[in-house]
Design a protein around this motif. Structure first.
Motif, PDB file in Angstrom:
ATOM      1  N   ASP A   1       0.831  -1.208   0.000  1.00  8.09           N
ATOM      2  CA  ASP A   1       0.000   0.000   0.000  1.00  8.09           C
ATOM      3  C   ASP A   1       0.866   1.260   0.000  1.00  8.09           C
ATOM      4  O   ASP A   1       0.633   2.190   0.761  1.00  8.09           O
ATOM      5  CB  ASP A   1      -0.955   0.017   1.204  1.00  8.09           C
ATOM      6  N   SER A   2       1.870   1.271  -0.862  1.00  4.19           N
ATOM      7  CA  SER A   2       2.846   2.359  -0.859  1.00  4.19           C
ATOM      8  C   SER A   2       3.094   2.966  -2.236  1.00  4.19           C
ATOM      9  O   SER A   2       4.149   3.550  -2.470  1.00  4.19           O
ATOM     10  CB  SER A   2       4.169   1.843  -0.301  1.00  4.19           C
ATOM     11  N   LEU A   3       2.152   2.848  -3.136  1.00  2.00           N
ATOM     12  CA  LEU A   3       2.360   3.414  -4.471  1.00  2.00           C
ATOM     13  C   LEU A   3       2.505   4.932  -4.444  1.00  2.00           C
ATOM     14  O   LEU A   3       3.108   5.515  -5.346  1.00  2.00           O
ATOM     15  CB  LEU A   3       1.223   3.021  -5.411  1.00  2.00           C
ATOM     16  N   THR A   4       2.004   5.567  -3.406  1.00  6.92           N
ATOM     17  CA  THR A   4       2.122   7.026  -3.319  1.00  6.92           C
ATOM     18  C   THR A   4       3.533   7.464  -2.953  1.00  6.92           C
ATOM     19  O   THR A   4       3.838   8.654  -3.016  1.00  6.92           O
ATOM     20  CB  THR A   4       1.139   7.590  -2.279  1.00  6.92           C
ATOM     21  N   LYS A   5       4.399   6.538  -2.602  1.00  6.10           N
ATOM     22  CA  LYS A   5       5.770   6.877  -2.203  1.00  6.10           C
ATOM     23  C   LYS A   5       6.690   7.119  -3.385  1.00  6.10           C
ATOM     24  O   LYS A   5       7.822   7.531  -3.211  1.00  6.10           O
ATOM     25  CB  LYS A   5       6.370   5.766  -1.328  1.00  6.10           C
ATOM     26  N   ILE A   6       6.220   6.846  -4.595  1.00  4.64           N
ATOM     27  CA  ILE A   6       7.049   7.051  -5.779  1.00  4.64           C
ATOM     28  C   ILE A   6       6.446   8.148  -6.646  1.00  4.64           C
ATOM     29  O   ILE A   6       5.300   8.548  -6.457  1.00  4.64           O
ATOM     30  CB  ILE A   6       7.211   5.751  -6.602  1.00  4.64           C
ATOM     31  N   ASN A   7       7.204   8.610  -7.608  1.00  2.96           N
ATOM     32  CA  ASN A   7       6.729   9.617  -8.542  1.00  2.96           C
ATOM     33  C   ASN A   7       5.868   8.910  -9.592  1.00  2.96           C
ATOM     34  O   ASN A   7       6.380   8.364 -10.571  1.00  2.96           O
ATOM     35  CB  ASN A   7       7.920  10.324  -9.188  1.00  2.96           C
ATOM     36  N   GLN A   8       4.557   8.932  -9.392  1.00  2.00           N
ATOM     37  CA  GLN A   8       3.657   8.198 -10.281  1.00  2.00           C
ATOM     38  C   GLN A   8       3.616   8.782 -11.689  1.00  2.00           C
ATOM     39  O   GLN A   8       3.507   8.045 -12.660  1.00  2.00           O
ATOM     40  CB  GLN A   8       2.260   8.131  -9.673  1.00  2.00           C
ATOM     41  N   ARG A   9       3.743  10.077 -11.810  1.00  2.30           N
ATOM     42  CA  ARG A   9       3.749  10.687 -13.145  1.00  2.30           C
ATOM     43  C   ARG A   9       4.933  10.176 -13.962  1.00  2.30           C
ATOM     44  O   ARG A   9       4.796   9.828 -15.123  1.00  2.30           O
ATOM     45  CB  ARG A   9       3.785  12.206 -13.032  1.00  2.30           C
ATOM     46  N   SER A  10       6.103  10.117 -13.336  1.00  2.00           N
ATOM     47  CA  SER A  10       7.284   9.586 -14.028  1.00  2.00           C
ATOM     48  C   SER A  10       7.081   8.127 -14.400  1.00  2.00           C
ATOM     49  O   SER A  10       7.486   7.693 -15.487  1.00  2.00           O
ATOM     50  CB  SER A  10       8.524   9.716 -13.151  1.00  2.00           C
TER      51      SER A  10
END
Length: 85
Positions: free
Chosen positions: A69-78
């Protein structure tokens, strides 16, 4: 020299096993979170810092982050830009 396993495929497999066994993966969170942030490069994930991103490593990283549950920890746009290019 000391050799430690640092392959995203192994991390993904370990998290899947933990999830299947219904073990609490929260205690592993800090270790994996630091590892993923370190490996993010050009929007995807590669075998080591500052190495070219690869589809297989990126899949394992994103799937592992979803388990944590940590996908928000990375730059999703990139990540999106890497995936569509």
């Amino acid at each position: 020299t000391d050799h430690q396993e640092s392959d995203l495929r192994v991390v993904y497999c370990a998290l899947v096993i933990i999830k299947v066994l219904k073990d609490s993966h929260k205690r592993y969170y800090k270790m994996y979170r630091l590892y993923y942030i370190m490996l993010e490069h050009e929007g995807g994930f590669g075998p080591s810092p500052n190495r070219e991103a690869h589809g297989g490593y990126t899949y394992c990283a994103v799937a592992s982050l979803k388990i944590l549950d940590s996908l928000t920890k990375i730059n999703q746009r990139s990540l999106y830009m890497y995936l569509i290019n």
